[in-house]
Every structure is written in C-alpha cells, then in structure tokens.
Design a protein around this motif. Structure first.
Motif, mmCIF file in Angstrom:
data_model
loop_
_atom_site.group_PDB
_atom_site.id
_atom_site.type_symbol
_atom_site.label_atom_id
_atom_site.label_comp_id
_atom_site.label_asym_id
_atom_site.label_seq_id
_atom_site.Cartn_x
_atom_site.Cartn_y
_atom_site.Cartn_z
ATOM 1 N N ILE A 38 54.579 45.595 37.408
ATOM 2 C CA ILE A 38 53.141 45.587 37.692
ATOM 3 C C ILE A 38 52.362 44.682 36.740
ATOM 4 C CG2 ILE A 38 51.075 47.054 37.702
ATOM 5 C CD1 ILE A 38 52.537 49.069 39.259
ATOM 6 N N LEU A 39 52.819 44.513 35.510
ATOM 7 C CA LEU A 39 52.127 43.596 34.608
ATOM 8 C C LEU A 39 52.146 42.157 35.122
ATOM 9 C CD1 LEU A 39 53.015 44.721 30.953
ATOM 10 C CD2 LEU A 39 50.942 45.150 32.256
ATOM 11 N N ARG A 40 52.997 41.877 36.098
ATOM 12 C CA ARG A 40 53.028 40.537 36.698
ATOM 13 C C ARG A 40 51.795 40.303 37.565
ATOM 14 N NH1 ARG A 40 58.857 39.685 39.444
ATOM 15 N NH2 ARG A 40 57.935 37.633 39.792
ATOM 16 N N ALA A 41 51.198 41.387 38.075
ATOM 17 C CA ALA A 41 50.057 41.272 38.988
ATOM 18 C C ALA A 41 48.760 41.233 38.196
ATOM 19 C CB ALA A 41 50.050 42.441 39.978
ATOM 20 N N ASP A 42 48.533 40.129 37.483
ATOM 21 C CA ASP A 42 47.296 40.005 36.712
ATOM 22 C C ASP A 42 46.285 39.159 37.479
ATOM 23 O OD1 ASP A 42 47.106 37.022 35.242
ATOM 24 O OD2 ASP A 42 49.116 37.601 35.892
ATOM 25 N N ASN A 43 45.028 39.508 37.305
ATOM 26 C CA ASN A 43 43.950 38.718 37.884
ATOM 27 C C ASN A 43 43.310 37.943 36.748
ATOM 28 O OD1 ASN A 43 41.746 37.638 39.193
ATOM 29 N ND2 ASN A 43 41.249 39.524 40.296
ATOM 30 N N ARG A 44 43.831 36.738 36.512
ATOM 31 C CA ARG A 44 43.408 35.909 35.374
ATOM 32 C C ARG A 44 43.433 36.696 34.063
ATOM 33 N NH1 ARG A 44 38.866 31.874 35.964
ATOM 34 N NH2 ARG A 44 39.406 31.640 33.776
ATOM 35 N N GLY A 45 44.534 37.384 33.868
ATOM 36 C CA GLY A 45 44.738 38.110 32.625
ATOM 37 C C GLY A 45 44.269 39.543 32.642
ATOM 38 N N GLU A 46 43.544 39.956 33.685
ATOM 39 C CA GLU A 46 43.018 41.318 33.760
ATOM 40 C C GLU A 46 43.936 42.203 34.580
ATOM 41 O OE1 GLU A 46 40.442 42.421 32.010
ATOM 42 O OE2 GLU A 46 40.392 40.415 31.183
ATOM 43 N N GLY A 47 44.024 43.469 34.175
ATOM 44 C CA GLY A 47 44.842 44.422 34.899
ATOM 45 C C GLY A 47 44.057 45.654 35.281
ATOM 46 N N GLY A 48 44.733 46.624 35.868
ATOM 47 C CA GLY A 48 44.083 47.861 36.292
ATOM 48 C C GLY A 48 44.005 47.952 37.801
ATOM 49 N N VAL A 49 43.732 49.149 38.276
ATOM 50 C CA VAL A 49 43.760 49.392 39.716
ATOM 51 C C VAL A 49 42.727 48.547 40.464
ATOM 52 C CG1 VAL A 49 42.180 51.385 39.590
ATOM 53 C CG2 VAL A 49 43.847 51.232 41.463
ATOM 54 N N PHE A 50 41.538 48.305 39.882
ATOM 55 C CA PHE A 50 40.526 47.503 40.561
ATOM 56 C C PHE A 50 40.838 46.010 40.508
ATOM 57 C CE2 PHE A 50 37.127 50.995 39.882
ATOM 58 C CZ PHE A 50 37.513 51.585 41.066
ATOM 59 N N ALA A 51 41.417 45.562 39.386
ATOM 60 C CA ALA A 51 41.831 44.160 39.303
ATOM 61 C C ALA A 51 42.905 43.880 40.343
ATOM 62 C CB ALA A 51 42.339 43.838 37.902
ATOM 63 N N LEU A 52 43.819 44.838 40.525
ATOM 64 C CA LEU A 52 44.868 44.700 41.544
ATOM 65 C C LEU A 52 44.262 44.713 42.940
ATOM 66 C CD1 LEU A 52 47.866 44.557 42.268
ATOM 67 C CD2 LEU A 52 47.983 47.052 42.004
ATOM 68 N N TYR A 53 43.257 45.560 43.136
ATOM 69 C CA TYR A 53 42.572 45.650 44.427
ATOM 70 C C TYR A 53 41.914 44.321 44.804
ATOM 71 C CZ TYR A 53 38.630 46.730 47.529
ATOM 72 O OH TYR A 53 37.700 46.702 48.537
ATOM 73 N N THR A 54 41.304 43.649 43.823
ATOM 74 C CA THR A 54 40.641 42.377 44.121
ATOM 75 C C THR A 54 41.630 41.297 44.554
ATOM 76 O OG1 THR A 54 40.721 41.666 41.794
ATOM 77 C CG2 THR A 54 38.732 42.811 42.524
ATOM 78 N N LEU A 55 42.884 41.470 44.172
ATOM 79 C CA LEU A 55 43.908 40.489 44.553
ATOM 80 C C LEU A 55 44.362 40.649 46.002
ATOM 81 C CD1 LEU A 55 46.163 40.599 41.351
ATOM 82 C CD2 LEU A 55 44.671 38.715 42.047
ATOM 83 N N VAL A 56 44.116 41.833 46.584
ATOM 84 C CA VAL A 56 44.648 42.095 47.932
ATOM 85 C C VAL A 56 43.580 42.500 48.941
ATOM 86 C CG1 VAL A 56 46.924 42.764 47.062
ATOM 87 C CG2 VAL A 56 45.162 44.524 47.308
ATOM 88 N N ARG A 57 42.330 42.722 48.516
ATOM 89 C CA ARG A 57 41.351 43.328 49.421
ATOM 90 C C ARG A 57 41.001 42.463 50.628
ATOM 91 N NH1 ARG A 57 35.306 43.179 46.777
ATOM 92 N NH2 ARG A 57 35.338 41.081 45.927
ATOM 93 N N LYS A 58 41.180 41.152 50.516
ATOM 94 C CA LYS A 58 40.862 40.276 51.633
ATOM 95 C C LYS A 58 41.818 40.474 52.814
ATOM 96 C CE LYS A 58 38.799 36.606 48.817
ATOM 97 N NZ LYS A 58 38.905 35.202 48.354
ATOM 98 N N HIS A 59 42.958 41.085 52.546
ATOM 99 C CA HIS A 59 43.989 41.207 53.569
ATOM 100 C C HIS A 59 43.839 42.453 54.439
ATOM 101 C CE1 HIS A 59 46.202 37.866 51.754
ATOM 102 N NE2 HIS A 59 45.957 38.420 50.586
ATOM 103 N N ALA A 60 43.179 43.491 53.930
ATOM 104 C CA ALA A 60 43.034 44.721 54.708
ATOM 105 C C ALA A 60 41.901 45.568 54.148
ATOM 106 C CB ALA A 60 44.345 45.510 54.695
ATOM 107 N N ARG A 61 40.992 46.023 55.006
ATOM 108 C CA ARG A 61 39.833 46.807 54.561
ATOM 109 C C ARG A 61 40.238 48.191 54.078
ATOM 110 N NH1 ARG A 61 34.811 46.706 58.529
ATOM 111 N NH2 ARG A 61 33.994 47.829 56.721
#
Length: 647
Positions: free
Chosen positions: A70-93
C-alpha cells in the motif's frame, strides 16, 4: 513528486518516523497478551498460539499489505485513505462510500487510542504503588490533556522530541524479549502457523480470540496515513527495526506465559512481569512516554485526514494552522479539542484499560477493509495483473472480515462506543457531501458574455458612486464562460457596485496534493477578468496572498493597469483599492424541499454556523472584504392557495 526524494532515507527522517508513526503499533505489547489470555488459565497451546497469531498478523497485515504494497500507492508523496481515494475516484462514484467509512472509522480510532494506550501504561504503577489505584484515572486525564496541549507546536518538533524516546522504548522491548526467550528457546516454534491454527481451533473461545489478537496491528493504518510526514523510504527502513523489537518482545512474553502454565493473569501485565523489580518504575515511565507517542500517531493522522476531507467536500471548512514550513506539517485546532473531549469521555466512561479493549479495534478493522477495497481498485485501474488483484482482494478481505467478525463480539461490551463515534463522524461527512451536491446541481449560472457590455457601461456610469477600484468576487463557477446569477444580482440589483475592473476568482481543488497553479482569462481588457486557481487538496487557502502575486505578474506583463482612474490619483501613480465580496448563503424560507433534502440542508446550515467563515477560510484580509448574505432557494414553493378578499 520526485519519487527518489520520497524513497530517500535519512537519520533525521528515521528518527521522526519513530516519533510520529509507530507509537500505536509499538505500544501493543502493553495489552495484547493480557487481552488474549483474559480470564482463561495460561496453557502452552494458548501461549504458542497467541504468539504465532501475532507474528503472522504483523507479517501479513502490516508488513506485506501496508509496508510493501500500500505504501506504493502515494499521491505525490501523500498517503491515507483519502489520498488513495483521490487516485481512483474518477473511475467509479461508489468509491465515495468506502472512503467515507474508512475516514470516519480512522477518526473514531483516534479517540479510542490515547485512553487505551495511556491507561495500559499508567496502570502498571499499581504493581509498585497499590495505594495509587484511586488516583490512576486522574493521572491518565492529565497526561492526555498535556498531549493535546502540545499539538500546536507541530509534528516536526514533536517527532524529533519523541523519536529518541521511541528508540529507547523499542530497544527495551527487544532486550527483555531476548532475555526471556533465552529462558525457553522452544517458544520460537510459534513461527509455525500451525500453532495459530491449533489455538483458534481447540482453545476455549477459539476463533473469537482473533478480536484480541487484532490489537497488535491497530497502528498499521498510521504507517500509510503519515507517509507525507516521513517519506516511504524512512518508514520501510525503520519498520525493520520496529518489527524485530516487537516480535522479540512478543516471543519473550510467550516464554513468560509458558513458565506460568496453569496460572491466571488476574490483571497482571506480562510486559511488566518480565522486568526485574528494580527496573519496574523506569520501565513504567518509559512505557507511559511511549503511550503518549502512541496517541500522537493517531492525532497527526487525524489532522491530515481532516485537511484532505475539507478539500474533498467531506468536512466543514474549519481553521487549519501550519506550525512550520515543513511540508505536511499542520494543526487543526477544532479537531484537536474534539478529540480531546472524546478521549476524556472514553476515560471517564470505561475507567480501566481492560474495559476499553472492547471498544478498541472494531473501528480500525473497518478502516482496513475500506483501504483494501480502494487499493484493489487502484491496482486494477493501474493495470496490475488481474489475477494478482483478485488474489490480493480475496486474501485480505478474508483476513480482515475474520477480524471484523471476531471484533463484533465486543459490540455489547463497549464496541458500540467506537461505532457510535464513527457513525456520527460519517453522518457529518455524508451531510456535507450531499449538501454540496445539492447546491452544485441547483445553483443557477448565467453566461458571462451576456453581461460583459453592461459591466463595462456600469464601470463608466459616473452617476453611481464608485464601490471600489478593483472589485473581486469569489465564484464557484468552474467554467470560464459562466458566473453565478447571484453574483450578477449583487452587482446590478442589490446595490449597484461600480468598479474600474471586475475580477471573478474561482478556486479549483485538484486531486494532486501540492499543485499551485493559476490561469487568467481576460474577458474584457481592463474591465472584466476571471482568475482560476488550481490548488492541491493539501494546499492552504491563502487567496489574498495568491491574488496579490497574480496582480504582480500581470502588471509585469503589462496585461492590466492597477493605478487609480481618479485623475488626481492617477497622476500620482496611486494604486487603486481592492475589495473582495464573498456571498454567504443561507437557507431561504421559500423552499419547499422533499423531506430528506430539507433535513440534509437544515443540518448543513446548523453545522456551518459553528465553522470558519468563508472569508477566513479563503485567507482574505477582513478589512477589505464584504460579506453578503444571499438566500439559497433550492426549490421555491410553487403550490400554495393564496386568495385576495375584499371587505
């Protein structure tokens, strides 16, 4: 984000990681074995099985899932459930659902963790000083209060202060672990998963003991949430040391349990029983400091989570402070004191750590489940091997659902407290998001081009007193060609506002955490200009400062003349005044809404009354801001029977 920088390892970074991240998971030895054994007599099967379960939980759940994957899924260095959400939210509401549940559960855990960790440590004083028993609860309350008071100093200072203490704590755990392992080397058999199976299948309580075993991994989510504070490289390297010390301690506790086969714990804590009597007081002192740091991990994670939730329209706009220039460092006063109040309530309600165990773990299990779902979708959208994604999902949903099921046994014994707190937080998030969507869907926009000429004419109408040289409206219109009808109403009808230049400023919050960009659209030269800021969801809203920078850049490029148009002042090259107008909405009495929409909007405006005002949120200078109240008429009442009568 430069991934080389993210993976960079430094001594200072490792020290901050120890101080900020590992408090929660690092203090689990204070209560895990005590919780697993409970009121059962100590047996070899129970001792070996407990250690084996802990070993494989920390390996599969913490090391493999979080540290490696899971540490691989960083949003420009940021982590956490919301940072992960921002990486995928465009794909499904529908991904909004696990994001809200995960975030709310993590915040709820932030209220349970400090009382649990601090109480577990301080209660050791009863072994040395039995007469202190009635004062223990007051000591816990004072320690937790001091912890929340120092949050305003910033996590960088806190991390550097706590780092060396955590190093001492983990070294102590490892030392006493090795000491007791040397008493009985056969405890190392617990590495085999057979002993975990044997305990769960044949020990009294069996499967349900997983609820207590899970407590060893409750800080795993903090590893991911606080990635922005420390960096992935520092977390991965420091985890090697942390896990080694933890496992040595757990194996040592297992050896101690094996030496006391047939006995009952009756409130004794194995971690303190392993210490020689002369070291007990220093050991309790170090444990108490480590427990304070355990609380720190969840508090800093909560601040990060709330700042992200605000930008994602999941949470009210509350005041954020940045104690230092260090990236990722922030302090949220309102959340700090809400957490403090919650912690006080938990301590006063449960009073002892053994009672708190029932409320502990249930909420964080939900967060881990939601993170698993989001991560599986991230792997799928980033074209990882399909069968690998399915394997990840099946393995971790099976493990975490097992833990969740076992934790549900605690519901009536206090687990309901964490679920009640989490549900309340989730309720606020749902209200805020639904209200935002209702407003966005039904806010009326008009074409800016239709009003360009009237704005130019108003600007030159000398019969109307000048309102400001530069009049700036904060706008929600994301399209350059549009503007809210309420803004036009404010300019032309509420009180005609003549200005030399009309500026419309829109802030677009993007999924990248640290984006800072702006775009200028000159609708009518020296008359109507629209500025759009693109700011990351972790960037502080300081629109006054950013707008000044935009003006400076435009003047350098000779795109705008900001000198006053009064003839006498123009000759002196005097700069004209700037005035911001913020439209603050309130719910109109004219609304005729469906029941649930009416309840949602009433709740939204009730909560909003306690939050930061729009001008303060945008970082505007209060002396140059006009707040205008405008009614939010979402759906005006249409069918009413009003008759005229005559005398």
């Amino acid at each position: 984000m430069d991934h080389k920088h993210l993976d960079k390892v430094s001594t200072a970074g490792l020290l901050i990681a120890l101080g900020i991240i590992y408090g929660d998971i690092g203090t689990s030895p204070l209560y895990v074995m005590q919780a697993v054994v409970g009121e059962n007599p100590i047996s070899e099967r129970l001792a070996l099985g407990a250690v084996s379960c802990v070993f494989w939980t920390l390996t599969l759940l913490t090391t493999v899932k979080y540290v490696i994957l899971i540490l691989r899924a960083d949003n420009r260095g940021e982590g956490g459930v919301f940072a992960l959400y921002t990486l995928v939210r465009k794909h499904a509401r529908w991904l909004t659902v696990p994001a809200i549940i995960g975030g709310a559960a993590l915040l709820a855990d932030g209220i349970i963790t400090p009382p649990m960790s601090v109480a577990s440590a301080v209660e050791g004083l009863e072994m040395r000083y039995p007469h202190l028993e009635k004062y223990i609860i007051y000591i816990i309350l004072v320690i937790i209060t001091i912890l929340f008071l120092i949050q305003a100093l910033g996590t960088q200072l806190v991390g550097r202060s706590f780092g060396p203490l955590m190093f001492i704590w983990f070294s102590m755990l490892g030392f006493f672990g090795v000491l007791w392992i040397s008493h009985d080397w056969t405890i190392l058999r617990a590495i085999s998963p057979y002993y975990a199976y044997d305990m769960l299948a044949h020990e009294a309580g069996g499967f349900w003991l997983l609820g207590s075993v899970f407590l060893c991994s409750t800080g795993a989510e903090a590893l991911y949430s606080d990635m922005g504070h420390c960096g992935r490289g520092n977390i991965r390297v420091s985890w090697v040391f942390v896990k080694l010390c933890l496992m040595l301690q757990y194996f040592g506790q297992g050896a101690w349990l094996m030496e006391h086969t047939g006995e009952f714990l009756r409130g004794r804590k194995p971690i303190y029983e392993m210490m020689p009597e002369w070291f007990l007081l220093p050991g309790i002192t170090i444990a108490t400091m480590a427990a304070i740091i355990a609380s720190q991990a969840l508090i800093t994670g909560s601040f990060t989570l709330i700042s992200e939730a605000i930008r994602l329209n999941f949470w009210p706009k509350v005041k954020l402070r940045y104690p230092s220039n260090e990236k990722g460092q922030l302090y949220v006063p309102s959340v700090n004191w809400l957490l403090w109040a919650g912690c006080m309530g938990v301590v006063l309600y449960f009073r002892e750590s053994t009672n708190m165990e029932a409320a502990y773990g249930l909420a964080i299990t939900l967060t881990m489940l939601m993170t698993t779902m989001l991560m599986a979708y991230y792997l799928y959208t980033h074209r990882f091997n399909f069968y690998g994604v399915i394997l990840f999902l099946v393995v971790y949903l099976s493990i975490e659902f097992s833990f969740l099921l076992a934790n549900l046994l605690k519901f009536t014994h206090g687990g309901w407290v964490s679920l009640l707190i989490g549900s309340t937080i989730a309720g606020v998030m749902i209200i805020w998001l639904r209200a935002f969507n209702i407003k966005a869907r039904l806010t009326e926009y008009v074409k800016l081009s239709d009003y360009t000429e009237p704005l130019k004419e108003l600007s030159r109408d000398m019969s109307i007193p000048k309102y400001a040289t530069h009049l700036i409206f904060m706008s929600n219109a994301s399209r350059v060609s549009e503007i809210e009808s309420k803004v036009i109403y404010s300019i032309f009808q509420k009180r005609p506002k003549r200005a030399d230049i009309y500026w419309f400023v829109h802030v677009d919050t993007v999924d990248d955490p640290y984006t800072m960009e702006y775009k200028v659209n000159v609708i009518a030269p020296d008359d109507v200009i629209k500025v759009t800021f693109r700011l990351g969801f972790r960037v502080e809203q300081r629109i006054n400062l950013y707008f000044r920078k935009v003006i400076q850049d435009m003047v350098k490029r000779k795109e705008v003349d900001i000198t006053s148009r009064y003839e006498s002042l123009n000759k002196q090259n005097v700069i004209g005044d700037f005035r911001f107008v913020v439209l603050e909405k309130f719910l109109s009495f004219e609304n005729d809404l469906p029941f649930w929409e009416r309840i949602t909007m009433q709740a939204y405006f009730y909560i909003k009354a306690f939050t930061t005002s729009e001008d303060r949120w945008f970082g505007l200078d209060s002396s140059a801001v006009k707040i205008e109240k405008v009614p939010l008429i979402i759906r005006p009442a249409q069918n009413f029977d009003l008759k005229r009568v005559t005398d």
